[in-house]
Write a protein that holds these residues in place. Sequence first.
Motif, PDB file in Angstrom:
ATOM      1  N   GLY A  78     -46.187 -21.338 -27.445  1.00  0.00           N
ATOM      2  CA  GLY A  78     -46.753 -22.505 -28.119  1.00  0.00           C
ATOM      3  C   GLY A  78     -46.992 -22.251 -29.592  1.00  0.00           C
ATOM      4  O   GLY A  78     -46.724 -23.108 -30.436  1.00  0.00           O
ATOM      5  N   LYS A  79     -47.494 -21.072 -29.916  1.00  0.00           N
ATOM      6  CA  LYS A  79     -47.731 -20.725 -31.318  1.00  0.00           C
ATOM      7  C   LYS A  79     -46.413 -20.665 -32.093  1.00  0.00           C
ATOM      8  O   LYS A  79     -46.343 -21.103 -33.251  1.00  0.00           O
ATOM      9  CB  LYS A  79     -48.472 -19.395 -31.412  1.00  0.00           C
ATOM     10  N   ALA A  80     -45.380 -20.113 -31.462  1.00  0.00           N
ATOM     11  CA  ALA A  80     -44.075 -20.049 -32.126  1.00  0.00           C
ATOM     12  C   ALA A  80     -43.522 -21.446 -32.380  1.00  0.00           C
ATOM     13  O   ALA A  80     -42.938 -21.719 -33.439  1.00  0.00           O
ATOM     14  CB  ALA A  80     -43.101 -19.229 -31.285  1.00  0.00           C
ATOM     15  N   ALA A  81     -43.709 -22.346 -31.410  1.00  0.00           N
ATOM     16  CA  ALA A  81     -43.249 -23.728 -31.588  1.00  0.00           C
ATOM     17  C   ALA A  81     -44.012 -24.412 -32.717  1.00  0.00           C
ATOM     18  O   ALA A  81     -43.427 -25.127 -33.548  1.00  0.00           O
ATOM     19  CB  ALA A  81     -43.413 -24.504 -30.283  1.00  0.00           C
ATOM     20  N   ILE A 107     -46.785 -18.610 -38.358  1.00  0.00           N
ATOM     21  CA  ILE A 107     -46.264 -19.500 -39.398  1.00  0.00           C
ATOM     22  C   ILE A 107     -45.647 -18.682 -40.525  1.00  0.00           C
ATOM     23  O   ILE A 107     -44.576 -19.028 -41.051  1.00  0.00           O
ATOM     24  CB  ILE A 107     -47.375 -20.415 -39.927  1.00  0.00           C
ATOM     25  N   ALA A 108     -46.301 -17.615 -40.918  1.00  0.00           N
ATOM     26  CA  ALA A 108     -45.756 -16.762 -41.984  1.00  0.00           C
ATOM     27  C   ALA A 108     -44.362 -16.263 -41.616  1.00  0.00           C
ATOM     28  O   ALA A 108     -43.452 -16.253 -42.453  1.00  0.00           O
ATOM     29  CB  ALA A 108     -46.700 -15.591 -42.245  1.00  0.00           C
ATOM     30  N   ARG A 109     -44.179 -15.876 -40.364  1.00  0.00           N
ATOM     31  CA  ARG A 109     -42.844 -15.416 -39.928  1.00  0.00           C
ATOM     32  C   ARG A 109     -41.831 -16.556 -40.011  1.00  0.00           C
ATOM     33  O   ARG A 109     -40.670 -16.352 -40.385  1.00  0.00           O
ATOM     34  CB  ARG A 109     -42.924 -14.861 -38.507  1.00  0.00           C
ATOM     35  N   ALA A 110     -42.269 -17.751 -39.654  1.00  0.00           N
ATOM     36  CA  ALA A 110     -41.356 -18.899 -39.666  1.00  0.00           C
ATOM     37  C   ALA A 110     -40.997 -19.334 -41.080  1.00  0.00           C
ATOM     38  O   ALA A 110     -40.016 -20.064 -41.270  1.00  0.00           O
ATOM     39  CB  ALA A 110     -41.983 -20.060 -38.893  1.00  0.00           C
ATOM     40  N   LEU A 111     -41.764 -18.910 -42.067  1.00  0.00           N
ATOM     41  CA  LEU A 111     -41.501 -19.280 -43.459  1.00  0.00           C
ATOM     42  C   LEU A 111     -40.591 -18.284 -44.176  1.00  0.00           C
ATOM     43  O   LEU A 111     -40.341 -18.435 -45.381  1.00  0.00           O
ATOM     44  CB  LEU A 111     -42.829 -19.380 -44.228  1.00  0.00           C
ATOM     45  N   MET A 112     -40.083 -17.310 -43.473  1.00  0.00           N
ATOM     46  CA  MET A 112     -39.310 -16.252 -44.125  1.00  0.00           C
ATOM     47  C   MET A 112     -38.008 -16.752 -44.744  1.00  0.00           C
ATOM     48  O   MET A 112     -37.439 -16.109 -45.624  1.00  0.00           O
ATOM     49  CB  MET A 112     -39.021 -15.126 -43.140  1.00  0.00           C
ATOM     50  N   GLY A 113     -37.507 -17.905 -44.316  1.00  0.00           N
ATOM     51  CA  GLY A 113     -36.291 -18.460 -44.905  1.00  0.00           C
ATOM     52  C   GLY A 113     -36.545 -19.338 -46.117  1.00  0.00           C
ATOM     53  O   GLY A 113     -35.596 -19.828 -46.738  1.00  0.00           O
ATOM     54  N   HIS A 114     -37.816 -19.551 -46.474  1.00  0.00           N
ATOM     55  CA  HIS A 114     -38.147 -20.416 -47.610  1.00  0.00           C
ATOM     56  C   HIS A 114     -37.974 -19.679 -48.933  1.00  0.00           C
ATOM     57  O   HIS A 114     -38.004 -18.451 -48.998  1.00  0.00           O
ATOM     58  CB  HIS A 114     -39.588 -20.909 -47.486  1.00  0.00           C
TER      59      HIS A 114
END
Length: 255
Positions: A78-81, A107-114
């Motif tokens: 859920g956190k990953a989603a 969220i920080a991990r998910a922002l690595m492509g920004h």
Amino acid sequence: MNSNPRQLKLLDVVRGRGSATVEELADQLGVTLQTVRRDVQRLADEGLLARFHGGVRVPSSTIENIAHQQRESLHAAGKAAIARAVASQVPNDCSLIINIGTTTEAIARALMGHTGLRVITNNLNVAAIMSSNPQCEVIVAGGVVRTRDRGIIGEPAVDFIRQFKVDIALIGISGIEADGSLRDFDYREVKVAQTIIEHSREVWLAADHSKFNRPAMVELATLSQIDRLFTDRPPSDPFPALLADAGVRCDIAAN
């Protein structure tokens, strides 16, 4: 702790009801009493459930959070989603403040492509993650490092945050109560989070479904101070009405 899907479902059932007997859990999960007792014992040993004769209940403490390592594995999907949903809405070339929590670390991990992000944080775990992205600038608040989760708290962190006004605050929370209050456990962490809210043009709250109706001692804010809520399941009553009254946009992340 690495809970399996059955144990996570067991936790959800108990948290939804407040308490449950072993027999009720076995019937709900479609497993044997022996399996439930084994799962309950493990979850109680980890401090995630409290046992009583014939059943289990949600731990009643409002003053102490679950350990960071345990929280990392709880509701990880859920956190990953949620993290993916938040990252999809964060534009490149903007300024962010990211606070303490396992969801904000996801969220920080998910922002690595920004690209072009300027990230201010009082979370050393977030700083370590985001500093691996050469397209982002990371600014770390000063203060006392809380050893259990590497969060930075205290008055120096508050004073540091006051220097800035960012586009978006990305914050986590320990609990959202039925009166619309957002709550946490450490008043020193709360003071930093309140300053983050005050110094952000928009405030986005990331909270998985287990945070609803979860008590904690210190009031951080109210839903009226939030612009968007990202969660992994549609919240139950009374939260839809509370969110609507507060004008909060609710984004349900797809798993």
